[in-house]
Design an enzyme around this catalytic site. Structure first.
Site, PDB file in Angstrom:
ATOM      1  N   TYR A 173       0.859  -1.191   0.000  1.00 20.43           N
ATOM      2  CA  TYR A 173       0.000   0.000   0.000  1.00 20.43           C
ATOM      3  C   TYR A 173       0.892   1.236   0.000  1.00 20.43           C
ATOM      4  O   TYR A 173       2.045   1.187   0.421  1.00 20.43           O
ATOM      5  CB  TYR A 173      -0.924   0.016   1.238  1.00 20.43           C
ATOM      6  N   TYR A 175      -1.235  -7.327   9.200  1.00 17.48           N
ATOM      7  CA  TYR A 175      -0.746  -7.200   7.819  1.00 17.48           C
ATOM      8  C   TYR A 175       0.499  -8.076   7.667  1.00 17.48           C
ATOM      9  O   TYR A 175       1.485  -7.879   8.382  1.00 17.48           O
ATOM     10  CB  TYR A 175      -0.418  -5.726   7.565  1.00 17.48           C
ATOM     11  N   TYR A 200       3.868  -6.644   7.640  1.00 17.04           N
ATOM     12  CA  TYR A 200       4.431  -6.198   8.915  1.00 17.04           C
ATOM     13  C   TYR A 200       4.582  -7.437   9.791  1.00 17.04           C
ATOM     14  O   TYR A 200       3.945  -7.604  10.824  1.00 17.04           O
ATOM     15  CB  TYR A 200       3.526  -5.150   9.585  1.00 17.04           C
TER      16      TYR A 200
END
Ligand code: FDA
Length: 508
Positions: free
Chosen positions: A162, A446, A449
């Site tokens: 993103y 996510y 991460y």
């Protein structure tokens, strides 16, 4: 002995690749340490006691990777594949078992076809190299991917990707058209030969599970010749709390062309040693300042945006501007600089579906004042709402207001484990505090991460229900399909790491 392993492995490589000059580094090689350290981003995984690879291969041709896979399998040695080395938990270059490192540094060409609005990029390229390569050919084409130019395409495209234009165009994975990958048998597959199930899995199912992607074909997206950025900073004493509260309602519903994120951290309030919280509102708008001002006045007047805050620039300059480690007006070729910011850090993530109450925020400020972490709130909405949860393995779509990234960093250069533990424990405590405010059943995260606190498999030994527990946090209902794909294409679980998708045959 390690010498005979090296000799046998090298022999195997030369038989199985079309050339015998594979760049190869053993711990005795002069450049072994510098090659190993070159893209280690999290210094927690670069200590004297961190396990090191038996050797490092830096392939310069596809056949080198095929040979490395075939020979690792034959010799029962694990592989770790590294593109940009930004994995939060070092999974691209550390393992608890004997392993080799395939470092994709030499495979990083970017070839852009302006007419077709597509590009082929090798996995070892960084996002900066990708953005620069596009801008060299066109100033009105771009690509939705992350903010940090030294992040690798290889890892990022495996997990989502993103950035400032994802509310308009979706994630990187939503714009991938084809890929070339070496599978667990050492064969090269493309979209057609791998089939739609495996092609689905590699666009979001996480790095290190399915094969070594050599290159990706992406769809480029239109960007206007001029975009506008602004940054507004407010401390608590200037009403930051109410602005953050309001932002939660506004930002996910702004027109898709506006990206407005917040970074939160504790700062000095004065020279008496008192602290406060600073909220930095960073924005990028696909259009000119005049239009942005009108929209912001209508939708978020409280923020007080004025024309003096707005800076117009090209989309590619905005990529430099959003690189938080470079001065905003740096020349474009800084995007090609692979010298990274490096630090000791721990990160975590959450997804927020209901605005956090004012009271909840006030309590959060108190906690942030205790320690110096950063929270980055990234608004979702826009195009992300239009893509179904099962379209790709990345499931955090409609209904997500924003993502929280938690990051705590410290100076670990003195090698104190206690200090590291103190900061990590503190972050875990903050994460526990946030539980009531964020997504539940599962509490989602996510995959880019990467967070080993969510659970991990030591050398592939976890049970199905253990692996599913963290797998569902990253992939929700897509997890089962990922396991099916893995079980079909890599039944022996050759590609694995502490959080890889397991093959069913290997689970209890
Ligand atoms: P790295 O090389 O460490 O690989 C990550 C994982 O993918 C590992 O498991 C590795 O084995 C595997 N892998 C890598 N290349 C592969 C290949 N070719 N084939 C198969 N497997 C492969 N994210 C985001 O969406 N937007 C953002 O703005 C940012 N910003 C950001 C800033 C900073 C400073 C960091 C440290 C991280 C981010 N991220 C991010 C997260 C980032 O997307 C994530 O860490 C990526 O996995 C990094 O990709 P690398 O190639 O650098 O990692």
């Amino acid at each position: 002995t390690s010498n005979s392993i090296h000799g046998n492995f090298l022999h195997c490589l030369s038989i199985n690749s079309q050339s015998n000059s594979i760049p190869f580094y053993t711990p005795n090689s002069l450049n072994y340490s510098s090659v190993l350290q070159s893209s280690i981003n999290n210094l927690r995984y670069s200590t004297p006691t961190t396990p090191k690879p038996l050797f490092i291969i830096r392939p310069s041709q596809d056949s080198h990777i095929q040979a490395a896979v075939i020979c690792s399998k034959k010799h029962g040695i694990e592989v770790r594949v590294r593109s940009g080395g930004h994995d939060y938990e070092g999974l691209s270059y550390v393992a608890d078992v004997p392993f080799i490192l395939i470092d994709l540094f030499n495979l990083r060409s970017v070839s852009v076809d302006v007419e077709d609005r597509t590009a082929w990029i090798q996995s070892g390229a960084t996002l900066g190299e990708l953005y620069y390569g596009i801008a060299e050919k066109s100033r009105t084409l771009g690509f939705p991917a992350g903010h940090c130019p030294t992040v690798g395409v290889g890892g990022q495209f495996f997990g989502g990707g993103y950035g400032t234009i994802f509310r308009k165009y979706g994630l990187s994975i939503d714009n991938i058209l084809d890929a070339r990958m070496v599978d667990a048998n050492g064969r090269i597959l493309d979209r057609e030969s791998m089939g739609e199930d495996l092609f689905w899995a590699i666009r979001g199912g996480g790095g290190g599970s399915f094969g070594v992607v050599l290159s990706w074909k992406i769809r480029l997206v239109p960007v206007p010749p001029i975009v506008t950025v602004f940054r507004i900073e407010k401390i608590l004493e200037q009403g930051a709390s109410a602005l953050v509260h309001r932002w939660q309602e506004v930002a996910p519903k702004l027109p898709n062309e506006i990206f407005l994120r917040i970074s939160l951290s504790a700062v000095d309030a004065n020279d008496k040693g008192e602290k406060t919280i600073k909220a930095i509102f960073d924005s990028m708008f696909l259009g000119v300042a005049k239009d942005l001002l009108v929209m912001m006045k209508e939708r978020f007047r409280e923020l007080g945006l004025e024309s003096k805050d707005c800076i117009e620039m090209s989309w590619i300059q905005s990529a430099v501007y959003f690189d938080r480690f470079a001065p905003p007006d740096s020349p474009l070729d800084i995007l090609l600089d692979r010298t990274q910011w490096k630090g000791y850090f721990k990160g975590k993530s959450d997804f927020v579906k209901e605005p956090i109450s004012q009271v909840g925020l006030e309590e959060l400020w108190k906690r942030l004042l205790e320690e110096g972490p950063t929270l980055i709130l990234t608004p979702f909405g826009g195009k992300m709402n239009e893509i179904s949860e099962s379209e790709t393995p990345f499931p955090h779509r409609n209904g997500t207001l924003y993502m929280i990234e938690y990051a705590v960093g410290w100076d670990g250069s003195q090698g104190s484990d206690e200090l590291s533990q103190k900061h990590i424990d503190w972050l875990r405590k903050l994460y526990r505090y946030m539980a009531p405010f964020v997504s539940k059943s599962p509490r989602a995260a996510y995959v880019n991460y990467r967070d080993l606190d969510l659970g991990q498999s030591k050398n592939g030994t976890s049970t199905y229900s253990q692996a599913r527990a963290w797998g569902r946090k990253y992939f929700k209902n897509n997890y089962e399909r990922l396991v099916q794909v893995k079980s079909k294409f890599d039944p022996e679980n050759f590609f694995r790491n502490e959080q890889s998708i397991p093959s069913i045959a290997y689970l209890g």
